[in-house]
Design a protein around this motif. Structure first.
Motif, mmCIF file in Angstrom:
data_model
loop_
_atom_site.group_PDB
_atom_site.id
_atom_site.type_symbol
_atom_site.label_atom_id
_atom_site.label_comp_id
_atom_site.label_asym_id
_atom_site.label_seq_id
_atom_site.Cartn_x
_atom_site.Cartn_y
_atom_site.Cartn_z
ATOM 1 N N GLN A 136 -12.822 -3.518 -0.864
ATOM 2 C CA GLN A 136 -12.957 -3.133 -2.266
ATOM 3 C C GLN A 136 -14.414 -2.925 -2.645
ATOM 4 O OE1 GLN A 136 -10.825 -6.138 -4.443
ATOM 5 N NE2 GLN A 136 -8.846 -5.255 -3.921
ATOM 6 N N ASN A 194 -17.244 8.529 10.209
ATOM 7 C CA ASN A 194 -15.849 8.099 10.256
ATOM 8 C C ASN A 194 -15.570 7.350 11.546
ATOM 9 O OD1 ASN A 194 -15.098 9.226 7.760
ATOM 10 N ND2 ASN A 194 -14.933 11.251 8.690
ATOM 11 N N GLY A 242 -12.418 -1.129 6.259
ATOM 12 C CA GLY A 242 -10.973 -1.022 6.387
ATOM 13 C C GLY A 242 -10.279 -0.754 5.065
ATOM 14 N N ASN A 243 -8.959 -0.589 5.144
ATOM 15 C CA ASN A 243 -8.146 -0.268 3.972
ATOM 16 C C ASN A 243 -8.165 -1.368 2.916
ATOM 17 O OD1 ASN A 243 -7.191 2.324 4.779
ATOM 18 N ND2 ASN A 243 -5.818 1.320 6.230
ATOM 19 N N SER A 244 -8.442 -2.596 3.293
ATOM 20 C CA SER A 244 -8.470 -3.706 2.336
ATOM 21 C C SER A 244 -9.836 -3.883 1.664
ATOM 22 C CB SER A 244 -8.090 -5.022 3.036
ATOM 23 O OG SER A 244 -6.790 -4.938 3.555
ATOM 24 N N ASN A 258 -16.316 4.637 8.328
ATOM 25 C CA ASN A 258 -15.171 4.629 7.436
ATOM 26 C C ASN A 258 -13.893 4.564 8.265
ATOM 27 O OD1 ASN A 258 -13.268 4.997 5.451
ATOM 28 N ND2 ASN A 258 -14.057 6.967 4.739
ATOM 29 N N THR A 275 -10.885 4.287 6.854
ATOM 30 C CA THR A 275 -9.822 4.503 5.869
ATOM 31 C C THR A 275 -9.612 5.999 5.657
ATOM 32 O OG1 THR A 275 -11.254 4.633 3.919
ATOM 33 C CG2 THR A 275 -10.634 2.435 4.654
ATOM 34 N N ASP A 276 -8.652 6.340 4.769
ATOM 35 C CA ASP A 276 -8.418 7.742 4.384
ATOM 36 C C ASP A 276 -9.331 8.182 3.246
ATOM 37 O OD1 ASP A 276 -6.398 8.191 6.236
ATOM 38 O OD2 ASP A 276 -4.817 7.482 4.879
ATOM 39 N N GLU A 277 -10.019 7.231 2.625
ATOM 40 C CA GLU A 277 -10.857 7.535 1.468
ATOM 41 C C GLU A 277 -12.109 8.296 1.903
ATOM 42 O OE1 GLU A 277 -13.338 5.157 -1.985
ATOM 43 O OE2 GLU A 277 -11.678 4.136 -0.995
ATOM 44 N N GLN A 306 -8.048 4.039 12.090
ATOM 45 C CA GLN A 306 -8.009 3.297 10.831
ATOM 46 C C GLN A 306 -7.990 1.792 11.073
ATOM 47 O OE1 GLN A 306 -5.380 4.332 7.766
ATOM 48 N NE2 GLN A 306 -6.175 6.405 7.576
ATOM 49 N N ASP A 356 -6.991 -1.899 9.076
ATOM 50 C CA ASP A 356 -6.257 -2.474 7.942
ATOM 51 C C ASP A 356 -7.009 -3.632 7.295
ATOM 52 O OD1 ASP A 356 -4.094 -0.721 8.036
ATOM 53 O OD2 ASP A 356 -3.095 -1.906 9.583
#
Length: 176
Positions: free
Chosen positions: A145, A91, A141-143, A64, A66-68, A95, A97
């Protein structure tokens, strides 16, 4: 038998002989018989496994980036449901992106190619020539879905084409 029929049989027979001679010459003079193999590569270059694997034969680690909370676990479960061999989850140290980052070595080229399709070719492939195992690290990453559906994966694989050996490597000979 009429003369016209005999003449037609002679012409067809000559065409068949010419075709056979042409095929034999083409096979004998074939200069691409070693295409796609490691012949001609420098000895110091590692062999890249460019075999497109089935999900059941692909080993992955899911991280992971990301922050999720719990994202790696839920995506690892999605991969397990799709028959991938998930070895580790946790984790990432920093992070990301992008949608995802795929880290792999020469033995994981074909596996990483398949995984690119699960991210619709939006994952950042990072090849490490020194890596010795066949496991692919998937860093979300943060993008990110969701993973692609089976139909989307098949379409993406068609768009991606066959796996290609990265620069500095040679394609490993394919077992026939």
């Amino acid at each position: 038998m009429s003369f016209a029929r005999v003449r037609a049989l002679v012409v067809v027979g000559l065409l068949a002989v010419f075709a056979l001679v042409f095929v034999v010459i083409a096979l004998v003079r074939d200069t691409q018989s070693n295409a796609g193999t490691a012949e001609g590569c420098p000895k110091s270059w590692p062999l890249a496994d460019v075999t497109l694997r089935e999900p059941k034969d692909v080993k992955i680690n899911v991280y992971n980036g990301t922050d999720e909370a719990g994202l790696a676990g839920s995506v690892a479960d999605d991969f397990r449901n799709r028959k991938f061999q998930v070895k580790k989850e946790g984790n990432a140290p920093k992070q990301v992106d992008d949608v995802a980052v795929l880290r792999f070595g020469p033995k994981g080229v074909g596996s990483a190619h398949l995984l690119r399709a699960y991210f619709l070719d939006n994952a950042d492939p990072q090849f490490d020539i020194k890596r010795k195992d066949d496991t692919v690290d998937v860093i979300l990453g943060n993008s990110f879905q969701q993973l692609a559906t089976t139909t989307e994966v098949n379409q993406s694989l068609g768009d991606l084409g066959s796996p290609v050996a990265p620069p500095g490597t040679c394609p490993a000979p394919v077992d026939k």
